[in-house]
Motif scaffolding. Structure first.
Motif, PDB file in Angstrom:
ATOM      1  N   UNK A  24      60.485 -20.115-114.280  1.00 28.55           N
ATOM      2  CA  UNK A  24      61.028 -21.354-113.752  1.00 28.55           C
ATOM      3  C   UNK A  24      62.078 -21.930-114.685  1.00 28.55           C
ATOM      4  N   UNK A  25      63.142 -22.288-114.127  1.00 30.47           N
ATOM      5  CA  UNK A  25      64.254 -22.770-114.931  1.00 30.47           C
ATOM      6  C   UNK A  25      63.963 -24.139-115.487  1.00 30.47           C
ATOM      7  N   UNK A  26      64.493 -24.276-116.698  1.00 28.54           N
ATOM      8  CA  UNK A  26      64.486 -25.596-117.292  1.00 28.54           C
ATOM      9  C   UNK A  26      63.094 -26.184-117.382  1.00 28.54           C
ATOM     10  N   UNK A  27      62.140 -25.290-117.802  1.00 28.09           N
ATOM     11  CA  UNK A  27      60.783 -25.793-117.944  1.00 28.09           C
ATOM     12  C   UNK A  27      60.674 -26.732-119.120  1.00 28.09           C
TER      13      UNK A  27
END
Lengths: 446, 404
Positions: A24-27
């Motif tokens: 997941x991006x930008x966790x």
């Protein structure tokens, strides 16, 4: 929890844990974060161009001095000198601009430049700079050293100490001396005498003659005196010898007791040793200024080889009070001792490191001798060597290297000095004129 | 309901009766006539056929076509049909009269050789001259004839390498004289090369095997045995609330969908899964761009991060670090150029632990050298994700490299 939720959770976990799939991006905010836990262990490539002779009289000296600096650094096993044939650009002047790209191209990670000058009175001046090539910056300030022409080796050692210290972050040990027992003759009629030399085997000087057996010399904390055991009266006795004047003095003990295995206290004003009387051997301490020996141990066991901790508060020694030869630590004033060695075999000749973090020892197990180190509480025991006979470790001033005696098997076997890095790497023989044993390292010379 | 059972029973009974009796009912369909072509011959013609060859013996042999294959050795007992069959030692009474009336002692002796030559027997059996198909059924001609081996390879042989003949390189000549020594190839002078001395672990002399001839063959242990640390017991998890009895639930609320589920926090499995998800997210989730609000592209994958990690650790040389520096973990922050090379001027230590400031400085120098050296030609990073790696925080942890 329902089965569907359980399966969904497992699916999520598996999907996230599967490598190669985007997470997941930008966790979390901030920069990309990685952890490096594996590296390589290899000598650091160093370029040491010949030091520049700033006067005609300094040409030979500059070459010799460069050679000693290079030998000091590469002899540690931590550095690898890049041969001059690989240089793209040289150093023709001490103040010239460094062409970092040329040194990067040959993978020189450190660059040592220097210059030597000899004035009319014979005084030698050495100056040097150390560069971190890939950082394209000077590592520390330039340094200039002065000395007499007969002290050029010490000047070289001091330059190497500075380079070593700036790169590794720990003190050097090149400008130091080693006292040892020089041996001659067959094994059953060996003649022994005290000798002192530079750490690398140069400048050997004999301190005693071979009229009587001498054993176990130990430097004082200041390096100007040596304690040793001599059999010149027929039984072991302790003497203290002034290295400069070669004057010696017997340490008196009452009665007909035998004394041996001496060692200075960190302050240098007292000595701890073993005293054998009536078939019992215990550890005693005595002020060199005068007074009677003070008994520190009182058991029927054989207790010997005492060594002070660097702060002088504790003493490590060997004892067979438990039935086998093991290592113990007790307060410097005596008292209850705590056993620290529990492995198989026998432990002896413990020596506290100058940094106070390790204790070096000799171990005999399953027919082999080892030099090893352990923490002062007995943990992290590591055996560094293994041979027919290794014994008598002594620490370098920086606590990074251990020198010891290695004797080969057989009637023609001889004793030699060896050194090994505390990591177990770089095991090598120390050059001596002949057979040698019982080394003791001095502190760094002033 | 009873009526349905009765109807079903009647139906089944009718079906059973039809199955039993229906087969006897006359089939109204006309019989299909099968015609087979036959050849009618007279008895004389058949006798003539029989007299013209040895075929009549063949049907008697039955399923053993090899039995009548009597080789020359079987001349004394030609009528033994199956010598390898123990129960059939007696010849057929209608057989041709044998000159030796006492075949019994010879049968056993002949039996073995017959067995050996049996594979060849079909070929030696006389073929029937009659073209009659009935006779041909047992004829050995039915044996498939082996196909001829190909005389021409399906593929052409490759041409010899012409360069082998015209090459200028010196090679050992093929000398017909076997005693002549082959010519030593001449090698061009070149500088000796070898990989740099490097290792990822330290092996001391005490770790090496003991050489032969030493006092004891056994190795000294690398260290004194220590009791293993007892594994920490997991923290006790709260017991989940017992589910209510179905009867009670049914009594309280008739619809099972409305049952009260246990609290999620009290479910140990749910806790474990939640922890696993959290760990996976924290481990796998890449850090976004230093300006998360600006970068919204795909994140770095675990493989891409691993490639970067491997590239850096290949240049992270801890061989010259002090023992204290080897106990120091440093965190280094570096800003990357778009060509995936580090901006060397931005490399700085943001944190350290485990050692003194001096040791941390030495550890940082080693880390910086690693970044600069291996990043000089650019790391293998996806250009389209520059926003994700424009700034990288590297934690250099030498725990695994420390001498133990």
């Amino acid at each position: 929890m329902t089965l569907s939720r359980l399966l969904a959770s497992f699916a999520i976990t598996a999907a996230l844990a599967m490598p190669g799939l985007p997470a997941p991006a930008n966790a979390q905010g901030g920069p990309l974060r990685i952890e490096i836990t594996e590296g390589v262990i290899e000598p650091l490539p160093v370029a040491i161009p010949p030091f520049i002779a700033e006067s005609p009289a300094a040409e030979q000296l500059a070459a010799d001095l460069t050679r000693v600096v290079s030998a000091d650094l590469t002899g540690t096993g931590l550095f690898r000198e890049i041969p001059q044939s690989a240089y793209i650009s040289g150093v023709s002047a001490f103040d010239q601009t460094i062409q970092y790209a040329d040194w990067k191209a040959i993978n020189a990670q450190a660059l040592v430049t220097g210059a030597v000058n000899v004035d009319g009175a014979g005084n030698v001046t050495v100056k040097f700079r150390l560069y971190d090539v890939f950082s394209e910056a000077q590592l520390g300030d330039g340094l200039q050293l002065d000395g007499g022409s007969n002290a050029w080796r010490r000047l070289a050692h001091k330059v190497a100490d500075q380079v070593y210290s700036r790169i590794t972050g720990e003190g050097g040990y090149f400008d130091s001396r080693v006292v040892f027992v020089s041996e001659e003759g067959p094994k059953d009629a060996r003649r022994k005498r005290l000798a002192v030399m530079d750490y690398d085997g140069a400048n050997v000087q004999y301190l005693t003659d071979s009229a009587s057996i001498v054993l176990a010399p130990r430097f004082s904390p200041s390096g100007d005196r040596v304690l040793y055991t001599s059999y010149e009266t027929g039984q072991p006795e302790i003497f203290v010898l002034n290295v400069g004047s070669v004057q010696r003095q017997r340490i008196p003990v009452p009665g007909d007791a035998m004394t041996f295995s001496p060692r200075f206290s960190p302050s240098g004003d007292s000595v701890v040793f073993s005293l054998s009387q009536g078939g019992n051997t215990d550890i005693y301490a005595m002020n060199l200024g005068g007074g009677q020996p003070i008994r520190l141990t009182s058991t029927p066991a054989i207790e010997t080889a005492p060594s002070f901790s660097p702060d002088g508060s504790q003493i490590v020694f060997e004892s067979d009070r438990s039935g086998s030869q093991q290592l113990y630590i007790m307060p410097a004033s005596g008292g209850e001792a705590q056993r620290i060695s529990f492995g198989p075999g026998r432990y002896g000749t413990p020596v506290w490191s100058p940094q106070g973090d390790y204790i070096a020892f000799t171990k005999q197990n399953e027919g082999r001798f080892h030099i090893g180190v352990m923490r002062t509480d007995g943990s992290e025991e590591r055996l560094l060597t293994a041979s027919f006979l290794d014994e008598g470790p002594t620490w370098a001033p920086n606590g990074r290297v251990i020198m010891f005696t290695r004797e080969s098997a057989g009637a023609g076997g001889t004793a030699q000095l060896f050194s090994v890095d505390i990591s177990g790497r770089n095991l090598k023989q120390v050059s001596t004129p002949g057979a040698a044993s019982d080394p003791a390292w001095s502190p760094l010379l002033p | 309901m009873r009526r349905g059972v009765q109807i079903s029973g009647a139906g089944h009974l009718a079906l059973a009766v039809w199955l039993l009796v229906g087969g006897w009912l006359p089939d109204r369909r006309p019989d299909e006539a099968d015609f087979t072509d036959v050849t009618v011959i007279s008895g004389e013609e058949f006798a003539a056929l029989v007299a013209g060859g040895g075929a009549p013996d063949a049907p008697q042999v039955g399923e053993e076509p090899a039995a009548p294959a009597a080789p020359e050795e079987a001349a004394e007992a030609p009528e033994v049909p199956a010598a390898d069959s123990a129960p059939a030692p007696q010849p057929a009474p209608e057989a041709t009269p044998a000159e030796d009336p006492d075949p019994a002692p010879d049968v056993s002796g002949v039996a073995a050789p017959q067995a050996e030559v049996q594979p060849d027997a079909p070929g030696q059996q006389p073929a029937p001259d009659s073209p009659d198909g009935a006779a041909v059924t047992f004829a050995p001609d039915e044996t498939p004839v082996p196909r001829e081996a190909p005389r021409v390879a399906p593929l052409a042989a490759p041409e010899p390498d012409a360069q082998a003949e015209v090459s200028d390189t010196v090679q050992a000549a093929v000398d017909p004289d076997a005693e002549a020594e082959p010519e030593t190839p001449v090698e061009e002078a070149q500088d000796a090369t070898a990989p740099e001395e490097a290792t990822t672990e330290t092996v001391t002399e005490a770790d090496e095997p003991q050489e032969a001839g030493e006092v004891v063959a056994a190795l000294a242990p690398a260290g004194s045995p220590r009791p293993r640390t007892r594994p920490a017991q997991p923290a006790p998890t709260p017991e989940p609330e017992p589910e209510p009895e179905p009867e009670q639930v049914a009594a309280a609320e008739p619809e099972p969908e409305t049952q009260d589920e246990p609290e999620p926090a009290a479910d140990p499995m749910a806790d474990a899964i939640a922890d696993a998800v959290a760990d996976a997210v924290s481990d796998a989730a890449p850090a976004p761009s230093p300006s998360p609000s600006e970068y919204s592209g795909p994140p770095m994958t675990a493989g891409e991060k691993d490639a970067l990690r491997v590239a850096v650790q290949r240049c992270w040389n801890v061989g010259s670090l002090s023992t204290e520096a080897l106990r120091t973990t440093v965190t280094v922050l570096v800003t990357m150029n778009e060509d995936s090379t580090p901006d060397t001027g931005t490399i700085r230590m943001t944190d350290f632990s485990g050692g003194s400031e001096t040791a941390a400085r030495q550890a940082f120098e080693a880390a910086r050298r690693a970044i600069i050296r291996c990043g000089a030609s650019g790391f293998s990073l996806p250009a389209e994700k520059y926003g994700a790696w424009a700034e990288i925080e590297m934690v250099f942890n030498p725990d695994n490299m420390r001498v133990r």
